[in-house]
Scaffold this motif. Structure first.
Motif, PDB file in Angstrom:
ATOM      1  N   LEU A  55       0.879  -1.303  -0.021  1.00 30.81           N
ATOM      2  CA  LEU A  55      -0.080   0.007   0.062  1.00 30.81           C
ATOM      3  C   LEU A  55       1.105   1.205   0.096  1.00 30.81           C
ATOM      4  N   PRO A  56       1.581   1.851  -1.000  1.00 30.92           N
ATOM      5  CA  PRO A  56       2.331   2.657  -1.308  1.00 30.92           C
ATOM      6  C   PRO A  56       1.842   3.971  -0.990  1.00 30.92           C
ATOM      7  N   MET A  57       0.578   4.221  -0.842  1.00 36.35           N
ATOM      8  CA  MET A  57       0.129   5.388  -0.564  1.00 36.35           C
ATOM      9  C   MET A  57      -0.542   5.554   1.096  1.00 36.35           C
ATOM     10  N   LEU A  58      -0.045   4.323   1.942  1.00 30.33           N
ATOM     11  CA  LEU A  58      -0.548   4.302   3.059  1.00 30.33           C
ATOM     12  C   LEU A  58       0.165   5.519   4.165  1.00 30.33           C
ATOM     13  N   ARG A  59       1.201   5.823   3.851  1.00 28.34           N
ATOM     14  CA  ARG A  59       2.027   6.915   4.598  1.00 28.34           C
ATOM     15  C   ARG A  59       1.506   8.497   4.153  1.00 28.34           C
ATOM     16  N   SER A  60       0.793   8.278   3.248  1.00 30.04           N
ATOM     17  CA  SER A  60       0.344   9.663   2.573  1.00 30.04           C
ATOM     18  C   SER A  60      -0.920  10.365   3.301  1.00 30.04           C
ATOM     19  N   ARG A  61      -1.083  11.593   3.087  1.00 29.01           N
ATOM     20  CA  ARG A  61      -2.202  12.197   3.684  1.00 29.01           C
ATOM     21  C   ARG A  61      -3.595  11.999   2.957  1.00 29.01           C
ATOM     22  N   LEU A  62      -3.513  11.335   1.863  1.00 28.64           N
ATOM     23  CA  LEU A  62      -4.648  10.706   1.319  1.00 28.64           C
ATOM     24  C   LEU A  62      -4.366   9.222   0.848  1.00 28.64           C
ATOM     25  N   PRO A  63      -4.501   8.487   1.968  1.00 30.05           N
ATOM     26  CA  PRO A  63      -4.275   6.926   1.689  1.00 30.05           C
ATOM     27  C   PRO A  63      -5.321   6.228   1.114  1.00 30.05           C
ATOM     28  N   VAL A  64      -5.673   6.507  -0.282  1.00 28.72           N
ATOM     29  CA  VAL A  64      -6.713   6.229  -1.135  1.00 28.72           C
ATOM     30  C   VAL A  64      -6.781   4.474  -1.353  1.00 28.72           C
ATOM     31  N   TRP A  67      -5.464   2.343   0.955  1.00 29.52           N
ATOM     32  CA  TRP A  67      -5.955   1.969   2.250  1.00 29.52           C
ATOM     33  C   TRP A  67      -7.505   1.953   2.292  1.00 29.52           C
ATOM     34  N   TRP A  68      -8.045   3.027   1.993  1.00 27.55           N
ATOM     35  CA  TRP A  68      -9.542   3.284   1.954  1.00 27.55           C
ATOM     36  C   TRP A  68     -10.153   2.336   1.024  1.00 27.55           C
ATOM     37  N   PHE A  69      -9.479   1.860  -0.140  1.00 28.85           N
ATOM     38  CA  PHE A  69     -10.201   1.086  -0.851  1.00 28.85           C
ATOM     39  C   PHE A  69     -10.299  -0.465  -0.289  1.00 28.85           C
ATOM     40  N   VAL A  70      -9.002  -0.900   0.353  1.00 33.53           N
ATOM     41  CA  VAL A  70      -9.132  -1.954   1.050  1.00 33.53           C
ATOM     42  C   VAL A  70     -10.144  -2.139   2.226  1.00 33.53           C
ATOM     43  N   ARG A  71     -10.202  -1.126   2.897  1.00 27.08           N
ATOM     44  CA  ARG A  71     -11.429  -1.149   3.647  1.00 27.08           C
ATOM     45  C   ARG A  71     -12.585  -1.228   3.188  1.00 27.08           C
ATOM     46  N   LEU A  72     -12.872  -0.480   2.143  1.00 28.24           N
ATOM     47  CA  LEU A  72     -14.165  -0.569   1.420  1.00 28.24           C
ATOM     48  C   LEU A  72     -14.525  -2.082   1.196  1.00 28.24           C
ATOM     49  N   LEU A  73     -13.563  -2.747   0.502  1.00 24.65           N
ATOM     50  CA  LEU A  73     -13.723  -4.237  -0.248  1.00 24.65           C
ATOM     51  C   LEU A  73     -13.995  -5.043   1.087  1.00 24.65           C
ATOM     52  N   ARG A  74     -13.467  -4.833   2.160  1.00 20.36           N
ATOM     53  CA  ARG A  74     -13.578  -5.852   3.636  1.00 20.36           C
ATOM     54  C   ARG A  74     -14.985  -5.649   3.895  1.00 20.36           C
ATOM     55  N   TRP A  75     -15.361  -4.094   3.910  1.00 14.51           N
ATOM     56  CA  TRP A  75     -16.818  -4.104   4.317  1.00 14.51           C
ATOM     57  C   TRP A  75     -17.801  -4.627   3.276  1.00 14.51           C
ATOM     58  N   ARG A  76     -17.339  -4.548   2.052  1.00 11.64           N
ATOM     59  CA  ARG A  76     -18.211  -5.104   1.078  1.00 11.64           C
ATOM     60  C   ARG A  76     -18.289  -6.945   1.214  1.00 11.64           C
ATOM     61  N   GLY A  77     -17.353  -7.345   1.954  1.00 13.46           N
ATOM     62  CA  GLY A  77     -17.132  -8.742   2.204  1.00 13.46           C
ATOM     63  C   GLY A  77     -16.098  -9.555   1.623  1.00 13.46           C
ATOM     64  N   ASP A  92      10.248   4.324  14.527  1.00 14.48           N
ATOM     65  CA  ASP A  92       8.747   4.130  15.095  1.00 14.48           C
ATOM     66  C   ASP A  92       8.040   5.139  14.512  1.00 14.48           C
ATOM     67  N   ARG A  93       8.329   5.943  13.680  1.00 14.84           N
ATOM     68  CA  ARG A  93       7.451   6.920  13.383  1.00 14.84           C
ATOM     69  C   ARG A  93       6.212   6.473  12.788  1.00 14.84           C
ATOM     70  N   TYR A  94       6.028   5.418  12.175  1.00 20.40           N
ATOM     71  CA  TYR A  94       4.823   4.862  11.429  1.00 20.40           C
ATOM     72  C   TYR A  94       4.181   3.845  12.344  1.00 20.40           C
ATOM     73  N   ARG A  95       4.650   3.477  13.603  1.00 18.08           N
ATOM     74  CA  ARG A  95       4.188   2.252  14.143  1.00 18.08           C
ATOM     75  C   ARG A  95       2.732   2.491  14.665  1.00 18.08           C
ATOM     76  N   ALA A  96       2.012   3.454  14.996  1.00 15.89           N
ATOM     77  CA  ALA A  96       0.643   3.416  15.155  1.00 15.89           C
ATOM     78  C   ALA A  96      -0.089   3.364  13.773  1.00 15.89           C
ATOM     79  N   LEU A  97       0.463   3.902  13.058  1.00 18.93           N
ATOM     80  CA  LEU A  97      -0.242   3.460  11.483  1.00 18.93           C
ATOM     81  C   LEU A  97      -0.230   2.185  10.893  1.00 18.93           C
ATOM     82  N   PHE A  98       0.999   1.402  11.225  1.00 22.61           N
ATOM     83  CA  PHE A  98       0.879   0.028  10.911  1.00 22.61           C
ATOM     84  C   PHE A  98      -0.067  -0.855  11.898  1.00 22.61           C
ATOM     85  N   GLN A  99      -0.047  -0.316  13.216  1.00 31.57           N
ATOM     86  CA  GLN A  99      -1.009  -1.057  14.209  1.00 31.57           C
ATOM     87  C   GLN A  99      -2.205  -0.954  13.548  1.00 31.57           C
ATOM     88  N   ARG A 100      -2.860   0.244  13.084  1.00 26.01           N
ATOM     89  CA  ARG A 100      -4.238   0.125  12.412  1.00 26.01           C
ATOM     90  C   ARG A 100      -4.352  -0.787  11.140  1.00 26.01           C
TER      91      ARG A 100
END
Length: 397
Positions: free
Chosen positions: A107-116, A118-128, A145-153
């Protein structure tokens, strides 16, 4: 009656790990798994997917990757726009009929301000769709550890994870609280073992000005601080002080800043037998290069997994590597590799000298490495284990 294979969308939309995606997808398709490869053309190797019989399904557009010579800034902006459009089209399509499995490679956009992505992954998981994530990097390298909380999510937002080492699986459990039964350890497979032809050993050596009788020592990869090239150059000063029949070849790409630092270190240490080829090599060039090397060195400070090491093992090379837990799962100290303490330039120099000077030891280690039979059979096993993960996650409520 034949059982129905899982339907999988293999997601690597920016071709971040193209060779892994290609080799895994091909092996799964050979098992009969219904895999659609969600990637664009890899601009540094236009044949990466096509040469392995794979058709790409990025969503809507696959244009930017076909133009290798675009300026970097133009390429990045164009790829971003192309990817956002592809994600929009895929989201609309999968809202109607989602895949059974969304297998996320990166997910190369995960660390950006618009992690689209990651939003796509969440949408598909919601869809089943069931989401399987390959953990190539536990955390982004050289970011502490700069992104530890992000990768925890991230790790709490998927259904199952695949990693390449039991050490990484333990860290997922201990550092991120991931339940052990949600993680499957499946080794990283080798690259380029299936390529033939290319330049001969003599032609490779001649191209780099390596004279007859000179031992060729290789460092290869994308240059990042964690890969320890600076340590190897420091160690090489000691090697040069003791032998005159060895040349270090450094091949790889990196940022302008880091390649400038590499050149400056070579000059500062006054290294005489170091050849720098700081560019991207084709798969065929790379394979010929490994086959021409007497010793391959992996002086990493830390690692989650290494496709470069997998390549060296698959091609049966004598290896010097850092004594890291992940490496010990693939290498046996003193049998097929010499392992040294990470960060210890003196030990790295001593081990490299030993292999350069001892042809009998090199030959014995090459035989031991080749005995691993780390090639097509590895990917068949990896594909079988990956399909088992798919089937397991589909059976969960």
């Amino acid at each position: 009656m034949n059982r129905r294979r899982p339907q999988v969308y293999m997601m690597d939309l920016l071709a971040t790990v193209p060779y892994y995606t290609a080799y895994l997808s091909r092996a799964l398709q050979q098992r009969g798994v219904d895999v659609r490869v969600g990637s664009i053309t890899y601009y540094l190797d236009l044949e990466c997917f096509r040469s392995r019989g794979l058709r790409l399904a990025p969503g809507f557009l696959d244009v930017v990757g076909r133009f290798r010579m675009l300026p970097r800034t133009v390429r990045r902006v164009a790829k971003l726009l192309e990817t956002v459009l592809n994600l929009f089209v895929l989201a609309v399509r999968f809202l109607v009929k989602p895949p059974q499995i969304l297998h996320v490679q990166y997910l190369p956009m995960l660390r950006s301000r618009l992690p689209v992505d990651w939003w796509f992954v969440r949408l598909l998981r919601w869809r089943g769709a069931r989401v399987v994530l390959t953990v190539h990097d536990l955390l982004p390298h050289d970011t502490a550890d700069r992104y530890r909380a992000l990768f925890q999510r991230l790790y709490s937002g998927v259904d199952r994870m695949i990693c390449h080492s039991s050490v990484v699986a333990e860290r997922l459990a201990n550092e991120f609280g991931v339940a052990p039964d949600l993680v499957s350890v499946i080794p990283h497979g080798p690259f380029f073992y299936d390529l033939q032809g290319g330049e001969s050993v003599d032609a490779v050596r001649a191209r780099y000005g390596i004279e007859p009788g000179q031992q060729m020592v290789l460092w290869q990869g994308i240059i990042f601080p964690y890969k320890g090239l600076d340590l190897l150059l420091e160690a090489w000063a000691e090697v040069e002080a003791h032998v005159s029949d060895a040349t270090l070849l450094v091949v790889g790409t990196g940022s302008a800043e880091i390649t400038t630092e590499v050149r400056a270190q070579v000059a500062r240490l006054e290294l005489k037998r170091v050849v720098l080829d700081l560019r991207f090599l084709s798969a065929e060039e790379l394979t010929a290069l490994y086959r021409a090397a007497a010793v391959v060195v992996y002086p990493y400070r830390a690692i989650t997994t290494s496709g470069a090491l997998a390549t060296g093992v698959a091609l049966g090379k004598a290896v010097v590597a850092s004594d890291l837990p992940v490496f010990r799962e693939l290498l046996t100290k003193g049998v097929d590799a010499l392992l040294v303490a990470p960060g210890d330039a003196g030990a790295l120099a001593a081990a490299t000298l030993r292999l350069v000077q001892d042809a009998t030891l090199r030959g014995r280690m090459e035989v031991a490495m080749q005995a691993k039979d780390f090639g097509a059979a590895s990917w068949r096993s990896i594909a079988a284990d990956t399909e088992a993960v798919y089937e397991s996650v589909l059976q969960t409520d």
